[in-house]
Scaffold this motif. Sequence first.
Motif, PDB file in Angstrom:
ATOM      1  N   GLU A  22       6.164  -4.792  -7.430  1.00  0.00           N
ATOM      2  CA  GLU A  22       5.011  -4.505  -6.582  1.00  0.00           C
ATOM      3  C   GLU A  22       4.114  -5.729  -6.457  1.00  0.00           C
ATOM      4  O   GLU A  22       3.600  -6.039  -5.383  1.00  0.00           O
ATOM      5  CB  GLU A  22       4.235  -3.322  -7.190  1.00  0.00           C
ATOM      6  CG  GLU A  22       2.858  -3.089  -6.596  1.00  0.00           C
ATOM      7  CD  GLU A  22       2.917  -2.599  -5.169  1.00  0.00           C
ATOM      8  OE1 GLU A  22       1.888  -2.720  -4.465  1.00  0.00           O
ATOM      9  OE2 GLU A  22       3.969  -2.116  -4.742  1.00  0.00           O
ATOM     10  N   GLU A  59       2.906   1.569 -10.800  1.00  0.00           N
ATOM     11  CA  GLU A  59       2.641   0.489  -9.846  1.00  0.00           C
ATOM     12  C   GLU A  59       1.179   0.047  -9.853  1.00  0.00           C
ATOM     13  O   GLU A  59       0.777  -0.755  -9.015  1.00  0.00           O
ATOM     14  CB  GLU A  59       3.041   0.934  -8.437  1.00  0.00           C
ATOM     15  CG  GLU A  59       4.521   1.236  -8.297  1.00  0.00           C
ATOM     16  CD  GLU A  59       4.908   1.656  -6.890  1.00  0.00           C
ATOM     17  OE1 GLU A  59       4.180   1.290  -5.949  1.00  0.00           O
ATOM     18  OE2 GLU A  59       5.931   2.350  -6.740  1.00  0.00           O
ATOM     19  N   TYR A  76      -5.487   1.009  -6.662  1.00  0.00           N
ATOM     20  CA  TYR A  76      -4.338   0.441  -7.358  1.00  0.00           C
ATOM     21  C   TYR A  76      -4.649   0.117  -8.827  1.00  0.00           C
ATOM     22  O   TYR A  76      -3.752  -0.259  -9.570  1.00  0.00           O
ATOM     23  CB  TYR A  76      -3.870  -0.841  -6.669  1.00  0.00           C
ATOM     24  CG  TYR A  76      -3.013  -0.626  -5.444  1.00  0.00           C
ATOM     25  CD1 TYR A  76      -1.626  -0.649  -5.522  1.00  0.00           C
ATOM     26  CD2 TYR A  76      -3.585  -0.406  -4.202  1.00  0.00           C
ATOM     27  CE1 TYR A  76      -0.837  -0.469  -4.397  1.00  0.00           C
ATOM     28  CE2 TYR A  76      -2.808  -0.221  -3.068  1.00  0.00           C
ATOM     29  CZ  TYR A  76      -1.436  -0.253  -3.168  1.00  0.00           C
ATOM     30  OH  TYR A  76      -0.662  -0.067  -2.045  1.00  0.00           O
ATOM     31  N   THR A 108       5.959  10.741   5.052  1.00  0.00           N
ATOM     32  CA  THR A 108       5.325   9.681   4.273  1.00  0.00           C
ATOM     33  C   THR A 108       5.369   8.403   5.097  1.00  0.00           C
ATOM     34  O   THR A 108       6.447   7.813   5.272  1.00  0.00           O
ATOM     35  CB  THR A 108       6.047   9.451   2.935  1.00  0.00           C
ATOM     36  OG1 THR A 108       6.015  10.659   2.171  1.00  0.00           O
ATOM     37  CG2 THR A 108       5.366   8.342   2.133  1.00  0.00           C
ATOM     38  N   ASP A 128      -0.238   7.209   0.918  1.00  0.00           N
ATOM     39  CA  ASP A 128       0.392   7.986  -0.136  1.00  0.00           C
ATOM     40  C   ASP A 128      -0.203   7.630  -1.502  1.00  0.00           C
ATOM     41  O   ASP A 128      -0.948   6.664  -1.661  1.00  0.00           O
ATOM     42  CB  ASP A 128       1.905   7.756  -0.147  1.00  0.00           C
ATOM     43  CG  ASP A 128       2.274   6.274  -0.147  1.00  0.00           C
ATOM     44  OD1 ASP A 128       1.658   5.519   0.637  1.00  0.00           O
ATOM     45  OD2 ASP A 128       3.157   5.864  -0.923  1.00  0.00           O
ATOM     46  N   TYR A 129       0.118   8.437  -2.497  1.00  0.00           N
ATOM     47  CA  TYR A 129      -0.370   8.247  -3.863  1.00  0.00           C
ATOM     48  C   TYR A 129       0.286   7.022  -4.489  1.00  0.00           C
ATOM     49  O   TYR A 129       1.487   6.802  -4.356  1.00  0.00           O
ATOM     50  CB  TYR A 129      -0.045   9.505  -4.679  1.00  0.00           C
ATOM     51  CG  TYR A 129      -0.381   9.424  -6.146  1.00  0.00           C
ATOM     52  CD1 TYR A 129      -1.699   9.497  -6.586  1.00  0.00           C
ATOM     53  CD2 TYR A 129       0.625   9.283  -7.098  1.00  0.00           C
ATOM     54  CE1 TYR A 129      -2.009   9.435  -7.938  1.00  0.00           C
ATOM     55  CE2 TYR A 129       0.333   9.222  -8.449  1.00  0.00           C
ATOM     56  CZ  TYR A 129      -0.988   9.292  -8.857  1.00  0.00           C
ATOM     57  OH  TYR A 129      -1.290   9.227 -10.194  1.00  0.00           O
ATOM     58  N   VAL A 130      -0.509   6.206  -5.169  1.00  0.00           N
ATOM     59  CA  VAL A 130       0.013   5.022  -5.865  1.00  0.00           C
ATOM     60  C   VAL A 130       0.441   5.449  -7.269  1.00  0.00           C
ATOM     61  O   VAL A 130      -0.411   5.816  -8.095  1.00  0.00           O
ATOM     62  CB  VAL A 130      -1.041   3.908  -5.959  1.00  0.00           C
ATOM     63  CG1 VAL A 130      -0.460   2.694  -6.678  1.00  0.00           C
ATOM     64  CG2 VAL A 130      -1.538   3.509  -4.570  1.00  0.00           C
ATOM     65  N   SER A 171       5.534   4.769   6.488  1.00  0.00           N
ATOM     66  CA  SER A 171       6.081   3.546   5.914  1.00  0.00           C
ATOM     67  C   SER A 171       5.213   2.350   6.270  1.00  0.00           C
ATOM     68  O   SER A 171       4.271   2.447   7.067  1.00  0.00           O
ATOM     69  CB  SER A 171       7.502   3.313   6.429  1.00  0.00           C
ATOM     70  OG  SER A 171       7.470   3.040   7.823  1.00  0.00           O
ATOM     71  N   GLU A 219       1.843  -5.208   1.394  1.00  0.00           N
ATOM     72  CA  GLU A 219       1.626  -3.941   0.689  1.00  0.00           C
ATOM     73  C   GLU A 219       2.572  -2.876   1.234  1.00  0.00           C
ATOM     74  O   GLU A 219       2.728  -2.720   2.441  1.00  0.00           O
ATOM     75  CB  GLU A 219       0.176  -3.504   0.889  1.00  0.00           C
ATOM     76  CG  GLU A 219      -0.168  -2.178   0.254  1.00  0.00           C
ATOM     77  CD  GLU A 219      -1.574  -1.734   0.623  1.00  0.00           C
ATOM     78  OE1 GLU A 219      -1.953  -0.621   0.207  1.00  0.00           O
ATOM     79  OE2 GLU A 219      -2.279  -2.484   1.319  1.00  0.00           O
ATOM     80  N   ASN A 220       3.213  -2.112   0.333  1.00  0.00           N
ATOM     81  CA  ASN A 220       4.209  -1.141   0.781  1.00  0.00           C
ATOM     82  C   ASN A 220       3.691   0.293   0.801  1.00  0.00           C
ATOM     83  O   ASN A 220       4.415   1.201   1.204  1.00  0.00           O
ATOM     84  CB  ASN A 220       5.469  -1.223  -0.097  1.00  0.00           C
ATOM     85  CG  ASN A 220       5.220  -0.680  -1.494  1.00  0.00           C
ATOM     86  OD1 ASN A 220       4.154  -0.895  -2.051  1.00  0.00           O
ATOM     87  ND2 ASN A 220       6.200   0.000  -2.062  1.00  0.00           N
ATOM     88  N   HIS A 221       2.451   0.526   0.397  1.00  0.00           N
ATOM     89  CA  HIS A 221       1.869   1.862   0.458  1.00  0.00           C
ATOM     90  C   HIS A 221       0.942   1.978   1.664  1.00  0.00           C
ATOM     91  O   HIS A 221       0.364   0.997   2.127  1.00  0.00           O
ATOM     92  CB  HIS A 221       1.087   2.172  -0.814  1.00  0.00           C
ATOM     93  CG  HIS A 221       1.959   2.422  -2.006  1.00  0.00           C
ATOM     94  ND1 HIS A 221       2.675   3.584  -2.178  1.00  0.00           N
ATOM     95  CD2 HIS A 221       2.236   1.647  -3.093  1.00  0.00           C
ATOM     96  CE1 HIS A 221       3.361   3.522  -3.317  1.00  0.00           C
ATOM     97  NE2 HIS A 221       3.108   2.355  -3.882  1.00  0.00           N
ATOM     98  N   THR A 222       0.793   3.199   2.153  1.00  0.00           N
ATOM     99  CA  THR A 222      -0.150   3.459   3.234  1.00  0.00           C
ATOM    100  C   THR A 222      -1.200   4.438   2.723  1.00  0.00           C
ATOM    101  O   THR A 222      -2.143   4.034   2.075  1.00  0.00           O
ATOM    102  CB  THR A 222       0.577   3.995   4.485  1.00  0.00           C
ATOM    103  OG1 THR A 222       1.389   5.127   4.111  1.00  0.00           O
ATOM    104  CG2 THR A 222       1.444   2.941   5.118  1.00  0.00           C
TER     105      THR A 222
END
Length: 471
Positions: free
Chosen positions: A6, A23, A227, A319, A17-19, A321, A12-15
Amino acid sequence: MSEKTEQTQLIENHTVDYVPLAERHGKARDLFTLWFSTNIAPLPIVTGAMVVQVFHLNLLWGLVAIVLGHLIGGVVIALASAQGPRMGIPQMVQSRGQFGRYGALLIVFFAAIIYVGFFISNIVLAGESIHGMVNAVPLPAGIIIGALSATAIGVIGYRFIHTLNRIGTWVMGSALLAGFFMIFSHDLPLDFFSRGAFNLSGFLATVSLGIIWQISFSPYVSDYSRYLPVDIGIARPFLATYAGACLGTILSFSFGAVAVLATPEGTEAMAAVKQATGGLGPVLMVLFLLNIISHNALNLYGATLSIVTSIQTFAGSWTPSIKVRVVLSAIVLTGCCFMALGASSNFISHFIGLILALLLVLVPWASINLIDFYLIKRGSYDIASIFAADGGIYGRFNPHAIVAYFIGILVQLPFANTSLYVGPWANLIDGVDLSWLMGLAVTCPLYWCLATRNAPVCAGVRGRAAVTRNT
């Protein structure tokens, strides 16, 4: 995905959604540098100049009012920021746990408008700055350059934003201190300390301005703390955010007031900065331009997350992307550029007036958010329900929050003093907007009473949420 993977990813690969806990990364001090650097910028400096130019306070009472307003308002932004590590989701998504899955949509909509409004205003300001420094660059080209630069930062995302502001803290902090030194190293006007005087309306207006300034960050502040490791607790992110936001804004507001006092009365704020700091002035202008672009990335990032949140509300199993965030960022960029290129010369002042009017809808939201998180659910939310298509234990609508929210807006209207609407009691204290105070005073106890009427049920919800929160 491991923490190492990560951290080495560029984008960054999350939008929304829950971290996951595995991570999480970063330190509480990252929040200090983010909110300190973000507030060393032209807009807070120009706003600080209003203390002298509009509210007619002298230096002593102006500084007292600036400090007091931001120290009070900073509590709200710091309490909101401290929610991020516990929740691990963006602030607007969290609102589903208070308003219900569909009930939160209105809040998300207002937040998106505010983000987009500030993004457009800042790219216009960046374009004007670029054109002013390099006349060969046309204003439209300057606007596009400023927009593309901010978008690149926003698309890369969370880690890059924090990295830039860690650097910015040292660069912008040092530049501002050097600016103070340059001002006081020259002969000051004879009326530097005596221009203006204490007046109650000006003092209260300045205090209110500081409080409102801090509250305006609350819809997205925990986006930049989500995060952090969950075991970091509440106190450390609270103190780091509080210190960074308050110190950065107090210094910038004070710099604006000092700069206009060091120049002939009536000098425009940024012209006063350039004139009062001598040879350092052009350097400051370049640094301010870079910081406008860096700060504007936060507006694009927040706008994109808000739009994704709105879409995901109607697609419970989806979810989003990273591609979705990139595409939406490009769409927002294109639309904002068209609006900015077609903007009139007084666009910024008009749009800022709209944004400040929209703060009427943020005060009751912030009240409900803080009461719910800290006093009712005490930080325990069912993450699975927040993303459930039917809202899970929070349902599609929470009438307690919705009723308290709209009443919180209504009680502010008689006291509102904005460019779009002036209430019948707006001048209860000449020139002072007290609407935010009424919003807080009514919404907090009202929501508490409504939400705790069924205390045993609430307790049961908290128990289930505590078990499922980290699943």
